[in-house]
Write an enzyme that holds these catalytic residues in place. Structure first.
Site, PDB file in Angstrom:
ATOM      1  N   SER A   1      10.365  49.522 -51.120  1.00  0.00           N
ATOM      2  CA  SER A   1       9.381  50.304 -51.876  1.00  0.00           C
ATOM      3  C   SER A   1       8.078  49.536 -52.041  1.00  0.00           C
ATOM      4  O   SER A   1       8.051  48.303 -52.042  1.00  0.00           O
ATOM      5  CB  SER A   1       9.921  50.663 -53.262  1.00  0.00           C
ATOM      6  OG  SER A   1      11.051  51.483 -53.166  1.00  0.00           O
TER       7      SER A   1
HETATM    8  N1  SAH Z   1      15.300  49.947 -53.965  1.00  0.00           N
HETATM    9  C1  SAH Z   1      15.000  49.681 -52.582  1.00  0.00           C
HETATM   10  C2  SAH Z   1      14.228  50.768 -51.888  1.00  0.00           C
HETATM   11  C3  SAH Z   1      15.127  51.848 -51.548  1.00  0.00           C
HETATM   12  S1  SAH Z   1      14.713  52.988 -50.300  1.00  0.00           S
HETATM   13  C4  SAH Z   1      14.291  48.368 -52.387  1.00  0.00           C
HETATM   14  O1  SAH Z   1      13.983  47.698 -53.370  1.00  0.00           O
HETATM   15  O2  SAH Z   1      14.075  47.995 -51.233  1.00  0.00           O
HETATM   16  C5  SAH Z   1      15.982  54.174 -50.753  1.00  0.00           C
HETATM   17  C6  SAH Z   1      17.387  53.743 -50.450  1.00  0.00           C
HETATM   18  O3  SAH Z   1      18.266  54.713 -51.011  1.00  0.00           O
HETATM   19  C7  SAH Z   1      17.712  53.677 -48.968  1.00  0.00           C
HETATM   20  O4  SAH Z   1      18.207  52.414 -48.655  1.00  0.00           O
HETATM   21  C8  SAH Z   1      18.778  54.758 -48.788  1.00  0.00           C
HETATM   22  O5  SAH Z   1      19.742  54.422 -47.815  1.00  0.00           O
HETATM   23  C9  SAH Z   1      19.389  54.830 -50.171  1.00  0.00           C
HETATM   24  N2  SAH Z   1      20.089  56.060 -50.504  1.00  0.00           N
HETATM   25  C10 SAH Z   1      19.795  57.338 -50.165  1.00  0.00           C
HETATM   26  N3  SAH Z   1      20.678  58.181 -50.715  1.00  0.00           N
HETATM   27  C11 SAH Z   1      21.564  57.438 -51.419  1.00  0.00           C
HETATM   28  C12 SAH Z   1      22.724  57.745 -52.210  1.00  0.00           C
HETATM   29  N4  SAH Z   1      23.166  58.997 -52.394  1.00  0.00           N
HETATM   30  N5  SAH Z   1      23.379  56.702 -52.781  1.00  0.00           N
HETATM   31  C13 SAH Z   1      22.950  55.427 -52.629  1.00  0.00           C
HETATM   32  N6  SAH Z   1      21.876  55.085 -51.883  1.00  0.00           N
HETATM   33  C14 SAH Z   1      21.187  56.078 -51.297  1.00  0.00           C
END
Ligand code: SAH
Length: 228
Positions: free
Chosen positions: A77
């Site tokens: 992010s």
């Molecule tokens: N917090 C992260 C950024 C996340 S991007 C950081 O600091 O880098 C969003 C993430 O959510 C992705 O890795 C994606 O695979 C995950 N994601 C999507 N749907 C999800 C779900 N239902 N449960 C858990 N993770 C999920």
């Protein structure tokens, strides 16, 4: 074809010298100018090395205020987004926090710097495994879970704070149910392109909702996410 996580090949390059620290301090100034006020959050941004999540060839991007691909179609992010969500969570040391979407693990590191006890869940197996082996090398030790975070982690509930780092179509009931009384949920809700940031506080069983700016997250998948 699955893309390799760019931060994998450089795991051993964890150098953090005055140059990186200087770039982080610049980033902190940028975030302050964009409206982040909580010094504890800004100090956490100043502490957590972000460049170690980037491939050597991409180092110049690490301290720009931009989201960046981490492979598997996912992103680390934007620092402003991380700081914004973290500020809204009002983290106190010892808070039990659930993060949905571990991704690179950067957000989890920020929460740990603030003294939270972090439970982080990721739906993509490869990203889960990468973060699980990488973060402890940096000295950051959240509890890692693999699975559909749109259902929360019932076995570990309740949580004082819940942060969703993927864009949700609705506020999943499960997350409301797993929020402790007095707790705060921060979640971007909207369509696949853009979402409004919601802060939901549970007070004596009632929900108090606040709406903030629009953001653009990758979609939250799973049962209470996009691909039912
Ligand atoms: N917090 C992260 C950024 C996340 S991007 C950081 O600091 O880098 C969003 C993430 O959510 C992705 O890795 C994606 O695979 C995950 N994601 C999507 N749907 C999800 C779900 N239902 N449960 C858990 N993770 C999920």
């Amino acid at each position: 074809m699955a893309k390799k996580c760019p931060f994998l090949p450089k795991n051993e390059m964890l150098e953090d010298n005055y140059k990186q620290r200087g770039l982080r301090n610049k980033l902190v100034k940028i975030l302050r100018n964009k409206g982040i006020k909580d010094d504890r959050v800004l100090n956490a941004v100043a502490k957590v090395p972000r460049h170690v999540f980037f491939d050597n060839a991409l180092l110049e991007h690490a301290y720009q205020d931009k989201a960046f691909p981490i492979g598997e179609g996912q992103t680390i992010s934007q620092p402003y987004t991380v700081a914004f969500q973290t500020e809204k969570l009002e983290i106190k040391p010892g808070d039990k926090v659930l993060e949905i979407g571990t991704g690179s693990g950067y957000q989890a590191c920020i929460l740990l710097e603030l003294g939270a006890k972090v439970y982080t869940i990721e739906y993509n197996k490869k990203l889960f495994e990468t973060a699980k082996s990488f973060l402890p090398k940096l000295g950051y030790k959240p509890y890692f879970f693999y699975g559909d975070g749109s259902k929360g982690i019932p076995a570990k509930a309740p949580f004082d704070k819940i942060i969703v780092t993927a864009g949700a179509p609705v506020v999943p009931d499960a997350l409301i149910n797993q929020l402790a009384d007095g707790g705060i949920l921060v979640i971007p809700v909207g369509n696949r392109e853009k979402q409004v940031m919601l802060k939901i506080r549970k007070k004596n069983g009632q929900l108090v909702k606040e709406e903030f700016d629009y953001f653009s997250f990758v979609p939250l998948l799973g049962e209470q996410g996009w691909n039912k």
